[in-house]
Design an enzyme around this catalytic site. Structure first.
Site, PDB file in Angstrom:
ATOM      1  N   SER A 230      48.990  42.976  44.425  1.00  2.89           N
ATOM      2  CA  SER A 230      48.859  43.183  42.985  1.00  2.89           C
ATOM      3  C   SER A 230      50.217  42.964  42.314  1.00  2.89           C
ATOM      4  O   SER A 230      50.819  41.914  42.493  1.00  2.89           O
ATOM      5  CB  SER A 230      48.285  44.575  42.722  1.00  2.89           C
ATOM      6  N   GLU A 357      37.560  41.394  42.293  1.00  2.10           N
ATOM      7  CA  GLU A 357      38.785  42.140  41.980  1.00  2.10           C
ATOM      8  C   GLU A 357      38.566  43.233  40.937  1.00  2.10           C
ATOM      9  O   GLU A 357      38.916  44.390  41.139  1.00  2.10           O
ATOM     10  CB  GLU A 357      39.862  41.171  41.458  1.00  2.10           C
ATOM     11  N   HIS A 454      39.454  44.915  44.181  1.00  2.00           N
ATOM     12  CA  HIS A 454      40.907  45.021  44.224  1.00  2.00           C
ATOM     13  C   HIS A 454      41.325  46.138  45.174  1.00  2.00           C
ATOM     14  O   HIS A 454      40.771  47.238  45.138  1.00  2.00           O
ATOM     15  CB  HIS A 454      41.412  45.311  42.810  1.00  2.00           C
TER      16      HIS A 454
END
Length: 547
Positions: A230, A357, A454
């Site tokens: 990330s 995600e 995610h």
């Protein structure tokens, strides 16, 4: 093996994380960045006498987040720039090193999160390093320059005199360990301008610690892989193209890199908003008068205002305030541009994104909820997306709820498409880029549906599936198929860190057909999610995110 390690600054005693792995935690790599050092480049850590205890993580950076299984920040905690090391034992030849940068929107997170335990990776023959660095305003907030006649009263001048200078991506760089911190201080121009991207400078200081001290733990300082997820992955991409980081690592892993970058004008505007919420002036003196706790609270207040104001533009949908700031000497251009120009052609790159995600951000309530097609159209308008992109996502999901269309579109905007473009840019610049996609959507002993959202991939890559504190991320208790997938992903990371080969071919030209898919063996190929529709994004420039 003796569990005491001799570092440049002093000895540290570790502990047995497993029968064949020793860990040493909370080792300072730079001085506490507060007091006179606040808003400045990192300074050298103070040496210690005797043997330092290395059985507990160091304090986390200032933040308001309270994450499962991880310590929270407490006002007054200052020794936040620390590293942690896991090393296999017994070790003979110097081993490859993997350095991990956690994510968290440049605002929250720490190396103490349970998913980042390095034991399983160390068992494959790696020395694993995780670290903390400055976050939020302390690490990524723009502090305007003071005038030469007074601290805090002048215009917002460039960070350094050569901020607009051409960058020579082919120049050789020699490192002088004794001069590193002094060079960072010189980068602060004439002393009136605290540097932007202080969190990135912390990461460079940590890499210098690895260069100088990882040999004491059995690691090879000439075979370092820098990895992150990330915002941590985007930090990896930034360090690949930053002159100060050249030569400190030879490979890079970036899972779910996120695309926002800020101009100095955007960063300065954000500073004014935070200062107003904190009740201080947006000057060096005014910002220094506000405690770290006050700036954390003020930042949260600004985020909440954006989230509840649909008319506030693109920040309404996911109000992250901080990102790497472009335009100074340290980071003159964004990584896509620099990579395509060959800035890191000698660094091998392994990339990954998940296929769902944004479903995590929706599940934890950190983004705006869109329930109408008009809302999605306004979302696209606020981000400057062409109308055919939205229509393409709707057509690819006939009958899907509006929410699903929005989450798929936003996930690819923030993560998926950007990941592919990073791979293509690096290949175009002469580098080797390997691309993968995480699409595991069945889990547990009963193989129920789970989200490939995610952060779901990281417990697999670290081999940490059995920690109950990670069950939310991976969709419950793992089954045998999940452990087999984790074994393959751990081996891919280990192999890439050791040799540059994760087990599949690098990108050549477009990435459309060259991504390796991570999924469990029992998931049918027909059930796999598509990668971003590259044709739909062809007319969209990156980085596109802006307030």
């Amino acid at each position: 093996m003796d569990d005491v390690f001799e570092t440049t600054n002093g000895a540290v005693r570790g502990f047995r994380a497993a029968e064949d792995v020793v860990a040493a935690l909370g080792i300072p790599y730079a001085a506490p960045p507060f007091g006179a050092a606040r808003f400045r480049a990192p300074r050298p850590a103070t040496p210690w006498r005797g043997v330092r205890d290395g059985t507990a993580f160091g304090p986390v950076a200032p933040q308001s987040a309270e994450l499962p299984g991880a310590p929270s920040w407490r006002p007054g905690d200052e020794d936040v720039l620390t590293v942690n090391v896991w090393t296999p034992t017994p070790a003979t030849d110097p081993l490859p090193v993997l350095v991990w940068i956690h994510g968290g929107a440049y605002t929250f997170g720490s190396s103490a999160q349970p998913g980042f335990d390095g034991t399983a990776l160390a068992r494959t023959g790696l020395v694993v390093v995780t670290l903390n660095y400055r976050l939020g305003f302390e690490g990524f907030g723009h502090v305007p320059a003071a005038s030469r006649s007074g601290f805090g009263s002048g215009p917002d001048a460039p960070v350094s005199a050569d901020s607009d200078a051409d960058v020579d991506f082919d120049a050789d760089v020699d490192f002088d360990a004794d001069a590193d911190f002094e060079a960072d201080a010189d980068a602060e121009s004439d002393g009136t301008a605290p540097p932007d991207n202080r969190g990135l400078l912390d990461l460079i200081a940590a890499l210098r610690w690895v260069r100088d001290d990882i040999g004491a733990f059995g690691g090879d300082p000439g075979n370092v892989t820098l990895a992150g997820q990330s915002s941590g992955a985007t930090a990896v991409a930034c360090l690949m193209v930053m002159e100060q980081a050249r030569g400190l690592f030879r490979r890079a892993i970036a899972h779910s890199p996120v695309s926002p970058f800020h101009t100095r004008e955007i960063a300065a505007s954000t500073t004014r908003e935070i200062a107003a919420a904190a009740g201080c002036e947006a000057t060096p003196a005014g910002l220094a008068s506000a405690t770290p706790q006050a700036l954390v609270a003020a930042s949260d207040q600004v985020v909440d205002a954006y989230l509840h104001d649909p008319s506030s533009g693109s920040r309404h949908y996911d109000p992250s305030l901080f990102a790497p700031v472009l335009g100074g000497a340290a980071l003159p251009v964004d990584p896509l541009t620099a990579l395509a120009a060959g800035a890191a052609r000698d660094v091998d790159l392994l990339l990954c994104h998940t296929t769902e995600e944004y479903w995590l951000l929706d599940a934890v309530g950190s983004c705006a909820k869109l329930t109408t097609h008009a809302g999605v159209d306004r979302f696209a308008e606020d981000f400057g997306l062409a109308g055919d992109v939205v229509e393409g996502y709707r057509s690819a999901r006939p009958g899907a709820p509006v929410r699903d269309v929005h989450l798929a579109l936003f996930g690819d905007l923030l993560f998926g498409e950007f990941t592919h473009r990073l791979a293509e840019a690096h290949a175009a610049g002469g580098g080797r880029a390997h691309l993968s996609v995480f699409d595991r959507r069945r889990g547990g002993a009963d193989r129920t549906p789970v989200r490939a959202w995610h952060c779901a991939d990281i417990p697999f890559a670290f081999g940490n599936l059995d920690d109950d504190r990670l069950s939310f991320l991976i969709g419950g208790a793992p089954g045998p198929e999940d452990h087999e997938l984790a074994h393959r992903m751990v081996r891919a990371w280990s192999g890439f860190a050791a040799t540059g080969d994760p087990g599949w071919a690098p990108v050549a030209g477009t990435t459309t057909r060259t991504a390796h898919v991570w999924t469990t063996a029992d998931q049918p190929a027909a059930d796999r999610r598509p990668v971003p529709d590259r044709a739909l994004w062809a007319t969209t420039d990156f980085p596109v995110l802006r307030p």
